[in-house]
Design an enzyme around this catalytic site. Structure first.
Site, PDB file in Angstrom:
ATOM      1  N   CYS A  73       5.901   0.846  30.234  1.00 66.00           N
ATOM      2  CA  CYS A  73       5.449  -0.524  30.050  1.00 66.00           C
ATOM      3  C   CYS A  73       4.009  -0.818  30.479  1.00 66.00           C
ATOM      4  CB  CYS A  73       6.399  -1.452  30.794  1.00 66.00           C
ATOM      5  SG  CYS A  73       5.993  -3.187  30.662  1.00 66.00           S
ATOM      6  N   HIS A 142       3.147  -7.860  33.496  1.00 70.61           N
ATOM      7  CA  HIS A 142       3.418  -6.546  34.107  1.00 70.61           C
ATOM      8  C   HIS A 142       2.152  -5.695  34.259  1.00 70.61           C
ATOM      9  CE1 HIS A 142       6.763  -3.268  34.601  1.00 70.61           C
ATOM     10  NE2 HIS A 142       6.177  -3.613  35.734  1.00 70.61           N
ATOM     11  N   ASN A 293       6.684   0.536  23.857  1.00 75.86           N
ATOM     12  CA  ASN A 293       7.038   1.968  23.940  1.00 75.86           C
ATOM     13  C   ASN A 293       8.336   2.177  23.179  1.00 75.86           C
ATOM     14  OD1 ASN A 293       7.470   0.900  27.204  1.00 75.86           O
ATOM     15  ND2 ASN A 293       9.292   1.429  26.022  1.00 75.86           N
ATOM     16  N   LYS A 309      11.809   6.245  25.606  1.00 73.42           N
ATOM     17  CA  LYS A 309      10.983   5.664  26.655  1.00 73.42           C
ATOM     18  C   LYS A 309      10.919   6.636  27.830  1.00 73.42           C
ATOM     19  CE  LYS A 309      11.163   1.797  29.923  1.00 73.42           C
ATOM     20  NZ  LYS A 309      11.874   0.569  30.329  1.00 73.42           N
TER      21      LYS A 309
END
Length: 490
Positions: A73, A142, A293, A309
């Site tokens: 992420c 994030h 992703n 991922k």
């Protein structure tokens, strides 16, 4: 750069010229979280219905070989926003609460955690703001150490500090919003058939679209869907998806919950696109949809792609990528040219007619505007790079994880520090642990990455390895080093 000379003739039929008001296109960038390459019906999914995203594909361009900048992420989001790879940024993993190193019992030590996207890096929002665009961000950031709560925005490194004029924090209706209340982790009798809870985050974006805009805008809608926790409170939706999944599927229950999340994401994207149309903004807005992703291995599984991922096999980095701009892109267009998330900053900058002098000089991305104009256009071949010098999972989970990374096996396997170069049809994976051999794949003939040709194609292997090493050296990539705390198990 003089993009107006390239771009404006395409709008002649729509009577758009720079002599009239500021008619540069608005830009709507919709980013999904953990959505796999095969999770949408328009990419071949047989279990899930995604009519709104399918319609976006039908009205614009669908890319078959689009890549996220990273398999995880924070690193991917940093690269999307800056046009630079995680290797160049020194931002290759997820943000953490505290500085330090990975708690993994392994022979190498990954680089120290990067906690924030540096404010010295110039983002898409800052480039477009300088070009006269109004900028807005809603959803998952994030890109800073968690502030106040999990995923909380930092006042010094959150969206307002990175070029976004309008920004509001909100988990919306994603399970993050109620997961701390265990009594809510179940189907809700308050959710009627064919209804879904209102999503506050989408609501913020819709209110922005409905507002008055005296200049073109860049709106980034960063969904939390379909990231874990994977759960729906809408029983009718869960049951509808469940009926499409064969009784014999070993993860039938998990896939039903996950499919409900995919279809919820599609619903909220549909709300956003409907608001865009209702506001009269549809025809002059560039819409880009993609994922940060590849998909989580314990749910849909990404087949026929290997991996997921957290790793650099195709399942971890190949993602859906849809683009619509009605005055430029013919409906139902398919583009098979490889593109990457780092291409968005230079692409948006060209669409916005940003001054070349305002762009960072060390971008890794390349404008894909020529492909939007003509999907089979000559697009000079270039190398694409990925760098993941970390392990996954962390702690004891790493010890217990399977060694082999498979295809749709339902497991979170061990990912070891590695880097990748893709050049034309070839893909080289370099591993850094001693005794772990490098891998070379010919993707057109081996999309599932099953036949390692490193030994049979030594000339190609050597050239790609040399170019990968040179790139990582040129951008000062951080490397794993021997782990001083590792106790080898004989």
């Amino acid at each position: 750069m003089n993009p107006a000379r390239i771009f404006l003739p395409l709008f002649a039929a729509a009577s758009l010229t720079s002599a009239v008001a500021d008619d540069r296109p608005n830009i709507l960038f919709i980013l999904a979280d953990d959505l796999g390459w095969r999770d949408l019906a328009c990419y071949g999914n047989k279990f899930y219905e995604t009519p709104n995203l399918d319609r976006l594909s039908e009205e614009g361009m669908r890319f078959t070989q689009a890549y996220a900048p990273a398999p995880i992420c924070s690193a991917s989001r940093a690269a999307f926003l800056t046009g630079k790879t995680p290797a160049r940024l020194g931002f290759e993993f997820v943000t953490k609460n505290e500085p330090g190193f990975q708690p993994v019992d392994a022979s190498l030590r990954a680089p120290a955690f990067t906690l924030n996207l540096s404010t010295e890096e110039k983002t898409i929002a800052e480039v477009l703001a300088e070009a006269g665009y109004e900028t807005a961000f809603f959803g998952k950031w994030h890109l800073n150490r968690h502030h106040g709560r999990y995923l909380g925005w930092s006042p010094t490194h959150g969206p307002p500090a990175q070029g976004f004029l309008h920004a509001t924090e909100d988990f919306g209706s994603h399970p993050y919003s109620y997961w701390n209340k265990k009594e809510q982790r179940k189907f809700s009798p308050k959710i009627e058939h064919a209804m879904l809870p209102e999503d506050g985050m989408t609501g913020h974006a819709i209110r922005f679209l409905r507002g008055k805009h005296e200049r073109p805008f860049f709106l980034m809608v960063s969904h939390f869907w379909v990231h874990t926790p994977v759960h729906t409170r809408a029983k009718w939706l869960h049951d509808r998806v469940l009926k499409r999944i064969p009784d014999t599927h070993p993860r039938r229950g998990e896939l039903a919950q996950y499919g409900a999340m995919v279809e919820t994401l599609d619903h909220h994207v549909g709300e956003l696109l409907a608001a865009l149309k209702a506001a009269g903004l549809e025809k002059n807005t560039l819409v880009v949809f993609t994922s940060d992703n590849g998909g989580h291995p314990e749910y849909f599984g990404n087949a026929p792609l290997r991996g997921s991922k957290w790793n650099l096999y195709e399942g971890g980095i190949r993602v859906p990528f849809l683009v619509r701009l009605s005055a430029v892109i013919p409906p139902g267009t398919i583009c098979e040219t490889p593109v990457a998330g780092v291409d968005l900053l230079p692409t948006f900058a060209e669409v916005a007619e940003a001054a070349e002098a305002d762009l960072p000089s060390d971008l890794d991305g390349k404008s894909i505007l020529p492909l939007l104009q003509k999907p089979d256009a000559e697009f000079s071949e270039r190398d694409l790079f990925w760098h993941f010098p970390y392990y996954h999972p962390e702690g004891k989970k790493y010890d217990d994880a399977p060694e082999k990374i498979g295809i749709d096996d339902g497991f979170t396997s061990k990912t070891k520090p590695n880097s990748v170069i893709r050049s034309g049809p070839w893909k080289l994976i370099r591993f850094y642990e001693s005794g772990v051999g490098d891998e070379l794949y010919h993707l057109p003939a081996d999309l599932s990455e099953q036949k390692n040709r490193a030994a049979s194609e030594p000339e190609i292997f050597g050239k790609l390895r040399g170019r990968l090493d040179a790139y990582l050296n040129q951008c000062g990539a951080r490397m794993p080093v021997p782990n001083p705390a590792w106790q080898k198990n004989d």
